[in-house]
Design a protein around this motif. Structure first.
Motif, PDB file in Angstrom:
ATOM      1  N   ALA A   1      -2.053  -2.088  -3.853  1.00  0.00           N
ATOM      2  CA  ALA A   1      -3.316  -1.388  -3.560  1.00  0.00           C
ATOM      3  C   ALA A   1      -2.957  -0.079  -2.872  1.00  0.00           C
ATOM      4  N   HIS A   2      -2.761   0.951  -3.666  1.00  0.00           N
ATOM      5  CA  HIS A   2      -2.375   2.248  -3.106  1.00  0.00           C
ATOM      6  C   HIS A   2      -3.475   2.791  -2.198  1.00  0.00           C
ATOM      7  N   HIS A   3      -3.061   3.650  -1.275  1.00  0.00           N
ATOM      8  CA  HIS A   3      -4.037   4.304  -0.407  1.00  0.00           C
ATOM      9  C   HIS A   3      -5.014   5.112  -1.247  1.00  0.00           C
ATOM     10  N   ASN A   4      -6.224   5.202  -0.754  1.00  0.00           N
ATOM     11  CA  ASN A   4      -7.254   6.008  -1.382  1.00  0.00           C
ATOM     12  C   ASN A   4      -6.801   7.466  -1.381  1.00  0.00           C
ATOM     13  N   PRO A   5      -6.874   8.187  -2.513  1.00  0.00           N
ATOM     14  CA  PRO A   5      -6.440   9.595  -2.547  1.00  0.00           C
ATOM     15  C   PRO A   5      -7.178  10.476  -1.536  1.00  0.00           C
ATOM     16  N   GLY A   6      -8.464  10.206  -1.301  1.00  0.00           N
ATOM     17  CA  GLY A   6      -9.217  10.973  -0.304  1.00  0.00           C
ATOM     18  C   GLY A   6      -8.638  10.804   1.087  1.00  0.00           C
ATOM     19  N   ARG A   7      -8.265   9.583   1.403  1.00  0.00           N
ATOM     20  CA  ARG A   7      -7.660   9.299   2.711  1.00  0.00           C
ATOM     21  C   ARG A   7      -6.302   9.994   2.824  1.00  0.00           C
TER      22      ARG A   7
ATOM     23  N   THR B   1       0.825  -1.215   0.000  1.00  0.00           N
ATOM     24  CA  THR B   1       0.000   0.000   0.000  1.00  0.00           C
ATOM     25  C   THR B   1       0.855   1.258   0.000  1.00  0.00           C
TER      26      THR B   1
ATOM     27  N   ASP C   1      -2.130  -0.095  -9.298  1.00  0.00           N
ATOM     28  CA  ASP C   1      -2.910  -1.072  -8.547  1.00  0.00           C
ATOM     29  C   ASP C   1      -3.124  -2.321  -9.389  1.00  0.00           C
TER      30      ASP C   1
END
Length: 158
Positions: free
Chosen positions: A126-132, A53, A99
């Protein structure tokens, strides 16, 4: 051959030469193909995190060999492979992957002859969600501003 007649010695010599002409190429083929490959060590491939991640991951391989070839594929059958590395190192860092699921294998090489492939290794990116990520950035900015304001207020009271 002093005790055997010359015709018998010649016949034995011819038979031995014929056998050697058949056996030597067969042994040479065995040594340069199947035998050498079977004797070459099979590397053990490992990864620091099977679900990446952070945007990167470390692949390591261990064996007694001194040269290696690392391949990557998008499918588990390794139909379309890319050779990522060829050389003496026993580890590498993979980064910049989108991803998805990626498959890796490594093999030892000696005298430009490849050994058998390691067991395949699967890594999911699975990269971190950009919003997060933006939320953490904003939270970090708020903490930074709070620390600066606390320092400035502390100076005013002295």
């Amino acid at each position: 051959s002093a005790l055997m007649p010359a015709s018998l010695t010649g016949a034995l010599g011819q038979g031995l030469r014929t056998r050697l002409l058949i056996i030597v190429p067969a042994l040479t083929g065995l040594l340069t193909t199947g035998f050498v490959q079977a004797q070459m060590p099979v590397p053990t491939l490992s990864v620091d995190n099977e679900i990446a991640t952070a945007g990167f991951f470390h692949l390591n391989w261990e064996t007694e060999a001194n040269s290696f070839e690392l391949q990557e594929a998008a499918s588990p059958d390794f139909r379309n492979t890319t050779t990522l590395y060829s050389g003496p190192d026993r580890a590498t860092v993979i980064s910049g992957k989108p991803d998805g699921t990626w498959h890796y294998r490594v093999r030892a090489r000696a005298n430009n002859k490849p050994g058998p492939w390691s067991d395949p290794l699967t890594v999911t990116v699975a990269h971190h969600n950009p919003g997060r990520a933006l939320m953490f950035l904003a939270l970090g900015f708020i903490v930074f501003v709070a620390i600066v304001l606390t320092i400035l207020r502390g100076r005013e009271t002295k």
